[in-house]
Design an enzyme around this catalytic site. Structure first.
Site: not given
Ligand SMILES: Cc1cc2nc3c(=O)[nH]c(=O)nc-3n(C[C@H](O)[C@H](O)[C@H](O)COP(=O)(O)O)c2cc1C
Length: 302
Positions: A20, A69-71, A126, A129, A216, A242, A264
């Site tokens: 996601s 940190a897309i938020g 989720n 986060c 990553g 991961g 991801g």
């Protein structure tokens, strides 16, 4: 050769989905790969209302990883259904919808809305986060709140529920068990790790949000250990993720106990990664004379 696996009631034609938030809502990648070849499409997290997300810069590369940190930017339930669901519902493969909220009631309401939509493959909660101060972090790191969220969603839907675990706990086993006991059909392990990077010339944090979530290849060995520990604690299937970059990484997660895996961060620099992982698992099975991919699950020799 049988590559299919089951995540609760959800049947995947092969054990590979996408993580996601790293694959948009499917449509962004539809011209780059054949979505119907995946085990499932997993979409970016959605809450009830639209979310603008954090100020930029929102991502920074670090050694063998990415801090974001897309938020949790997103279109909200209605925006998603209007803009993205028309394509997703035509796919031959299931869609896993990642959902979140800032209260237990909001999680349940979002779950109820997607249950009513019809045709959804599974819901991924989720609860982990680390970027939203008033949101997910509290749920995934507090046994009682975690159980409350899963229980509330369980009450409103029969769709398979996948609880996306926070790695930010001392021991994952009691959290995995709490999610299972509250009615989760599966676990997704793991979300990102809290992290920070500083520009030494300006002395400023590299992210506008100051901190973010690390993902990553650099997190892979830690994620493998979490999957292995959780697999000892629960009977429900685990989707491992991961730092997966290739089939060997995916097989490692499966040997640790994952039934399926998600690609991801690698989607950002090599959109073909999931396709290569599927092909590579097939090759590995041929090489080892395996007829069923399930023979790999939990097969680490201790
Ligand atoms: C840019 C970005 C956005 C993400 N957004 C979400 C999200 O909306 N919901 C969620 O549960 N996880 C989210 N994640 C976490 C990923 O789904 C995944 O758990 C994590 O990146 C670990 O896998 P990877 O190392 O292969 O990227 C996000 C990760 C990244 C890099």
């Amino acid at each position: 050769m049988n590559l299919s696996v089951k995540i609760g009631k959800l049947r995947m034609q092969n054990p590979v989905t996408v993580a996601s938030g790293t694959f948009g809502y499917g449509e962004e990648y539809a011209r780059l790969i054949d979505l119907n070849q995946l085990g499932a499409v997993t979409v970016k997290g959605i809450r009830l209302n639209p979310v603008r997300g954090n100020p930029t810069p929102r991502t920074v590369e670090v050694a063998s990883g990415l801090i974001n940190a897309i938020g949790l930017q997103g279109p909200g339930v209605d925006g998603f259904i209007k803009k993205y669901w028309p394509l997703l519902k035509t796919l031959k493969v299931p869609t896993i919808i990642n959902i979140w909220g800032t209260t237990v009631e909001e999680y349940a309401e979002v779950a109820r809305r997607f249950d009513a939509l019809g045709g959804v493959g599974a819901l991924e909660l989720n609860v982990s986060c680390p970027n939203i101060k008033a949101g997910g972090a509290q749920f995934g790191t507090d046994l009682k709140l975690l159980a409350q969220v899963v229980t509330a969603c369980r009450k409103v839907t029969k769709l398979p529920l996948i609880t996306k675990m926070s790695p930010n706990v001392v021991s994952i086993a009691p959290f995995a068990k709490a999610a299972e006991d509250a009615g989760s059909d599966a676990l997704a392990i793991t979300n990102s790790y809290p992290a920070m990077a500083i520009d030494i010339e300006t002395r400023r944090p590299k992210l506008a949000n100051v901190t973010g979530g690390l993902t990553g290849p650099c997190i892979k060995p830690i994620a493998i250990k979490l999957v292995w520990e959780a697999a000892q604690a629960v009977k429900i299937p685990i989707i491992g993720m991961g730092g997966i970059q290739n089939a060997a990484d995916a097989i490692e997660f499966m040997m640790a106990g994952a039934t399926a895996v998600a690609v991801g961060t690698a989607n950002f620099y090599e959109p073909q990664t999931a396709m290569k992982v599927i092909a590579g698992i097939r090759e590995f099975m041929e090489k080892c004379g395996l007829k069923d991919v399930k023979e790999i699950i939990g097969s680490v020799a201790l």
